[in-house]
Write a protein that holds these residues in place. Sequence first.
Motif, PDB file in Angstrom:
ATOM      1  N   TYR A 230       0.784  -1.238   0.000  1.00  0.00           N
ATOM      2  CA  TYR A 230       0.000   0.000   0.000  1.00  0.00           C
ATOM      3  C   TYR A 230       0.820   1.294   0.000  1.00  0.00           C
ATOM      4  N   PRO A 231       1.955   1.398   0.689  1.00  0.00           N
ATOM      5  CA  PRO A 231       2.684   2.679   0.704  1.00  0.00           C
ATOM      6  C   PRO A 231       2.951   3.275  -0.681  1.00  0.00           C
ATOM      7  N   HIS A 232       3.090   2.441  -1.718  1.00  0.00           N
ATOM      8  CA  HIS A 232       3.342   3.008  -3.051  1.00  0.00           C
ATOM      9  C   HIS A 232       2.168   3.846  -3.520  1.00  0.00           C
ATOM     10  N   GLU A 233       0.954   3.537  -3.042  1.00  0.00           N
ATOM     11  CA  GLU A 233      -0.231   4.323  -3.408  1.00  0.00           C
ATOM     12  C   GLU A 233      -0.112   5.747  -2.859  1.00  0.00           C
ATOM     13  N   VAL A 234       0.321   5.864  -1.606  1.00  0.00           N
ATOM     14  CA  VAL A 234       0.482   7.181  -0.982  1.00  0.00           C
ATOM     15  C   VAL A 234       1.575   7.976  -1.696  1.00  0.00           C
ATOM     16  N   LEU A 235       2.698   7.335  -1.971  1.00  0.00           N
ATOM     17  CA  LEU A 235       3.796   8.013  -2.661  1.00  0.00           C
ATOM     18  C   LEU A 235       3.356   8.483  -4.043  1.00  0.00           C
ATOM     19  N   ARG A 236       2.587   7.666  -4.728  1.00  0.00           N
ATOM     20  CA  ARG A 236       2.115   8.022  -6.065  1.00  0.00           C
ATOM     21  C   ARG A 236       1.184   9.227  -6.023  1.00  0.00           C
ATOM     22  N   THR A 237       0.290   9.261  -5.043  1.00  0.00           N
ATOM     23  CA  THR A 237      -0.614  10.402  -4.907  1.00  0.00           C
ATOM     24  C   THR A 237       0.164  11.674  -4.600  1.00  0.00           C
ATOM     25  N   ARG A 238       1.153  11.588  -3.706  1.00  0.00           N
ATOM     26  CA  ARG A 238       1.947  12.778  -3.370  1.00  0.00           C
ATOM     27  C   ARG A 238       2.666  13.312  -4.610  1.00  0.00           C
ATOM     28  N   LEU A 239       3.213  12.413  -5.416  1.00  0.00           N
ATOM     29  CA  LEU A 239       3.939  12.834  -6.618  1.00  0.00           C
ATOM     30  C   LEU A 239       3.013  13.476  -7.651  1.00  0.00           C
ATOM     31  N   ARG A 240       1.723  13.106  -7.608  1.00  0.00           N
ATOM     32  CA  ARG A 240       0.768  13.632  -8.585  1.00  0.00           C
ATOM     33  C   ARG A 240       0.038  14.873  -8.098  1.00  0.00           C
ATOM     34  N   GLN A 241       0.367  15.345  -6.899  1.00  0.00           N
ATOM     35  CA  GLN A 241      -0.302  16.528  -6.371  1.00  0.00           C
ATOM     36  C   GLN A 241      -0.017  17.748  -7.248  1.00  0.00           C
ATOM     37  N   PRO A 242      -0.970  18.701  -7.272  1.00  0.00           N
ATOM     38  CA  PRO A 242      -0.736  19.930  -8.032  1.00  0.00           C
ATOM     39  C   PRO A 242       0.323  20.807  -7.376  1.00  0.00           C
ATOM     40  N   LEU A 243       0.813  21.763  -8.125  1.00  0.00           N
ATOM     41  CA  LEU A 243       1.776  22.714  -7.591  1.00  0.00           C
ATOM     42  C   LEU A 243       1.132  23.537  -6.484  1.00  0.00           C
ATOM     43  N   VAL A 244       1.882  23.823  -5.442  1.00  0.00           N
ATOM     44  CA  VAL A 244       1.404  24.670  -4.353  1.00  0.00           C
ATOM     45  C   VAL A 244       2.212  25.956  -4.372  1.00  0.00           C
ATOM     46  N   ASN A 245       1.533  27.078  -4.652  1.00  0.00           N
ATOM     47  CA  ASN A 245       2.222  28.376  -4.794  1.00  0.00           C
ATOM     48  C   ASN A 245       3.317  28.309  -5.846  1.00  0.00           C
ATOM     49  N   GLY A 246       3.044  27.542  -6.900  1.00  0.00           N
ATOM     50  CA  GLY A 246       3.999  27.434  -7.992  1.00  0.00           C
ATOM     51  C   GLY A 246       5.201  26.566  -7.715  1.00  0.00           C
ATOM     52  N   LYS A 247       5.198  25.863  -6.572  1.00  0.00           N
ATOM     53  CA  LYS A 247       6.355  25.048  -6.192  1.00  0.00           C
ATOM     54  C   LYS A 247       5.994  23.575  -6.152  1.00  0.00           C
ATOM     55  N   VAL A 248       6.979  22.739  -6.435  1.00  0.00           N
ATOM     56  CA  VAL A 248       6.810  21.290  -6.377  1.00  0.00           C
ATOM     57  C   VAL A 248       7.428  20.795  -5.082  1.00  0.00           C
ATOM     58  N   LYS A 249       6.616  20.184  -4.243  1.00  0.00           N
ATOM     59  CA  LYS A 249       7.118  19.694  -2.958  1.00  0.00           C
ATOM     60  C   LYS A 249       7.751  18.322  -3.085  1.00  0.00           C
ATOM     61  N   TYR A 250       7.130  17.470  -3.869  1.00  0.00           N
ATOM     62  CA  TYR A 250       7.606  16.097  -4.024  1.00  0.00           C
ATOM     63  C   TYR A 250       8.172  15.925  -5.431  1.00  0.00           C
ATOM     64  N   THR A 251       9.454  15.614  -5.507  1.00  0.00           N
ATOM     65  CA  THR A 251      10.143  15.609  -6.796  1.00  0.00           C
ATOM     66  C   THR A 251      10.549  14.231  -7.291  1.00  0.00           C
ATOM     67  N   GLY A 252      10.641  13.264  -6.413  1.00  0.00           N
ATOM     68  CA  GLY A 252      11.067  11.929  -6.820  1.00  0.00           C
ATOM     69  C   GLY A 252      10.601  10.896  -5.816  1.00  0.00           C
ATOM     70  N   LEU A 253      10.692   9.631  -6.194  1.00  0.00           N
ATOM     71  CA  LEU A 253      10.167   8.551  -5.361  1.00  0.00           C
ATOM     72  C   LEU A 253      10.832   8.506  -3.994  1.00  0.00           C
TER      73      LEU A 253
END
Length: 297
Positions: A230-253
């Motif tokens: 299951y943890p891969h599901e959470v990581l995948r969702t975080r990586l697919r999140q939209p930009l927040v204030n034009g910044k990318v929080k999660y950049t790689g696995l």
Amino acid sequence: MCGAIVTSPFDVVKTRLQSDLFRAKHGHVAIEGNGVAAVAVRRNLLWHFVETAHIIRDIYREESPRALFKGLGPTLVGVVPARSLIFFTYGNGKQVIAEHFNHGQESSWVHLTAAACAGIVTGTVTNPIWVVKTRLQLDAHKPAISGAHSFLGGSVPTIKKILREEGVRGLYKGLTASYLGVTETTIQWVLYERLKRLTAGTQGKGGPMEWLGMVGSAGAAKCVATLITYPHEVLRTRLRQPLVNGKVKYTGLWQTLRLVVAEEGARSLYGGLSAHLMRVIPNAAVMFFIYEAALRI
């Protein structure tokens, strides 16, 4: 497709609990005491299922009933090619691998290899669809429009926004986590084939026991595979999140994994698990039931 429609509210809840964008809103239950607000973290296993119902209620009240079906358009567009690809690739792949590399005999390693190939092909082809679905589900605004245009066209502005802000690469965010999730596909198929053998005594005889054995095997295999990976599901969702204030929080696995554990603890890697189980286990049981029935026609 029917399964996706019926379980869509659980899918929305799962995605939001996996994301840190809704952690303050959905992650805890606020209580009042002596005029001071406190946050109570519920750790009882049963509470997670109750929490799912509460979140569905809140989305219904605050964002409208249509919000419970956000992302359903891309899901229905993607579910047919995704399921078709995975069953086609797996079914034909295990025959080819067995014939050319195992003297025509099926075995666990044949099932594992075929399932891995099926997972990689399906994940690569359908990833853009799931990125759009995730973005729609993480949008907390009320649907601005209703009817067919909202259902079918709601994803178009999202696609345009992704391409404008992140380029084509934005449509393939979370792909590495999807490849990691191939382990779930392989475990599910191998377990299903094994469990099906345990009910081999009822196969070919017809009747409810044979079908009950196959449905039970499918549901159990999906449950075990989900709990392990299951943890891969959470990581995948975080990586697919939209930009927040034009910044990318999660950049790689691996960067995402380290950051999530450091900021929120390892427990957060199982956020949304109860809603996910309530969605995927019935889906898997129905899907494999139809698959086996089609093979016998």
